[in-house]
Design an enzyme around this catalytic site. Structure first.
Site, PDB file in Angstrom:
ATOM      1  N   ASP A  54       0.843  -1.194   0.000  1.00  0.00           N
ATOM      2  CA  ASP A  54       0.000   0.000   0.000  1.00  0.00           C
ATOM      3  C   ASP A  54       0.881   1.247   0.000  1.00  0.00           C
ATOM      4  OD1 ASP A  54       0.939   0.032   2.672  1.00  0.00           O
ATOM      5  OD2 ASP A  54      -0.801  -1.095   3.347  1.00  0.00           O
ATOM      6  N   SER A  55       0.411   2.324   0.636  1.00  0.00           N
ATOM      7  CA  SER A  55       1.142   3.591   0.605  1.00  0.00           C
ATOM      8  C   SER A  55       2.520   3.493   1.247  1.00  0.00           C
ATOM      9  CB  SER A  55       0.331   4.688   1.306  1.00  0.00           C
ATOM     10  OG  SER A  55      -0.014   4.308   2.631  1.00  0.00           O
ATOM     11  N   LEU A  56       2.680   2.619   2.216  1.00  0.00           N
ATOM     12  CA  LEU A  56       3.986   2.455   2.843  1.00  0.00           C
ATOM     13  C   LEU A  56       4.994   1.876   1.854  1.00  0.00           C
ATOM     14  CD1 LEU A  56       2.821   1.048   6.301  1.00  0.00           C
ATOM     15  CD2 LEU A  56       3.578   3.376   5.785  1.00  0.00           C
ATOM     16  N   GLY A  59       6.076   4.598  -0.722  1.00  0.00           N
ATOM     17  CA  GLY A  59       6.959   5.665  -0.249  1.00  0.00           C
ATOM     18  C   GLY A  59       6.196   6.967  -0.086  1.00  0.00           C
ATOM     19  N   HIS A 238       3.340   8.493   7.981  1.00  0.00           N
ATOM     20  CA  HIS A 238       3.943   7.438   7.169  1.00  0.00           C
ATOM     21  C   HIS A 238       5.452   7.400   7.412  1.00  0.00           C
ATOM     22  CE1 HIS A 238       0.066   7.295   5.263  1.00  0.00           C
ATOM     23  NE2 HIS A 238       0.458   6.327   4.447  1.00  0.00           N
TER      24      HIS A 238
END
Length: 265
Positions: A54-56, A59, A238
């Site tokens: 996902d977004s992790l 980056g 994040h």
């Protein structure tokens, strides 16, 4: 964009996509030598690694100056090439794919949004938002998976899961099926499951159950990396650039224990 002209001699050129953009498609026309009509083929590495998440994994916001970001700051502050995936790939001089999208989950996206799109459905597409398959041959020797943060975002009224327990059961079942499907397609690939020890309770608990279930079911060449607490000062808590570099080191330590993975053709 304008063409870039290189002078005589030997040149090593690498083109990388820096940020996530779900609404537009990047295109590269190739390299051309003066007087010749055809593009020169890209040089492929014998090593191939894929990152699913996902977004992790994207980056997302990792180079932002603040946790609070508007849309422009998110776009400008996302440097996928400094995310842990490309860092690991470059460490091994490997070709790589980042099959990731911000907000995506296995059975449920962040906040319950876009319920018709989930990772297993989109994973085989060339473009997430178009029902088109990827015809390019690709057989990674190593697959790193990190998915579940968005699945366990707070449930909203009217969603199909009555409670977190039912959501967890659905997530775990789907995750097991995903990994077994990858193993069926790539019987010799090293698969590395990842999750964070400090991102709530439900996600790490369910991810660990999935890992144990797969091991009990005889899935081999399966590793796990549990990330310790990170700084998380990227956009909206994040990972930041230091976190990504630290995670890359953790993944490399596991991959180094499996040099045989790169021997696959």
């Amino acid at each position: 964009s304008l063409p870039i002209y290189l002078g005589p001699g030997v040149h090593a050129v690498r083109l990388e996509k820096r940020t996530e953009d779900a609404q537009h498609v990047g295109a590269f026309g190739g390299f051309f030598v003066q007087g010749e009509p055809d593009a020169l083929p890209a040089l492929a590495s014998p090593r191939r690694i894929e990152f699913i998440g996902d977004s992790l994994t994207v980056g997302w916001g990792n180079s932002a100056a603040s946790i609070k970001c508007n849309q422009e700051e998110i776009f400008e502050g996302t440097n996928s090439q400094e995310g842990f995936g490309p860092l690991v790939a470059k460490h091994y001089k490997a070709d790589y794919r980042v099959n990731a999208m911000s907000g995506i989950g296995l059975v449920r996206n962040s906040g319950g949004l876009n319920p018709e799109f989930h990772l297993p459905k989109l994973l085989q597409r060339a473009l997430f938002w178009e029902n088109s398959s990827d015809a390019t041959p690709w057989a990674p020797q190593i697959i790193v998976i990190g998915i579940g943060v968005n699945d366990f975002s707070p449930l909203k009224k009217g969603e199909q899961w009555k409670n977190t327990g039912k959501l967890a059961a659905d997530y775990e079942k789907t995750y097991v099926e995903l990994v077994k499907g990858l193993r069926s397609q790539l019987p010799d690939a090293l698969i590395v499951m990842t999750w964070m020890e400090d991102w709530g309770e439900d996600f790490p608990r369910s991810a660990l159950r999935v890992f144990k279930t797969l091991r009990a079911d005889g899935v081999t060449n399966l590793e796990r990396v549990i990330y310790p607490p990170m700084e998380r000062t990227g956009c909206m808590t994040h990972f930041n650039l230091r976190d990504d570099a630290r995670i890359a080191g953790l993944l490399e330590a596991v991959i180094d224990r499996h040099p045989e993975a790169w021997a696959q053709h």
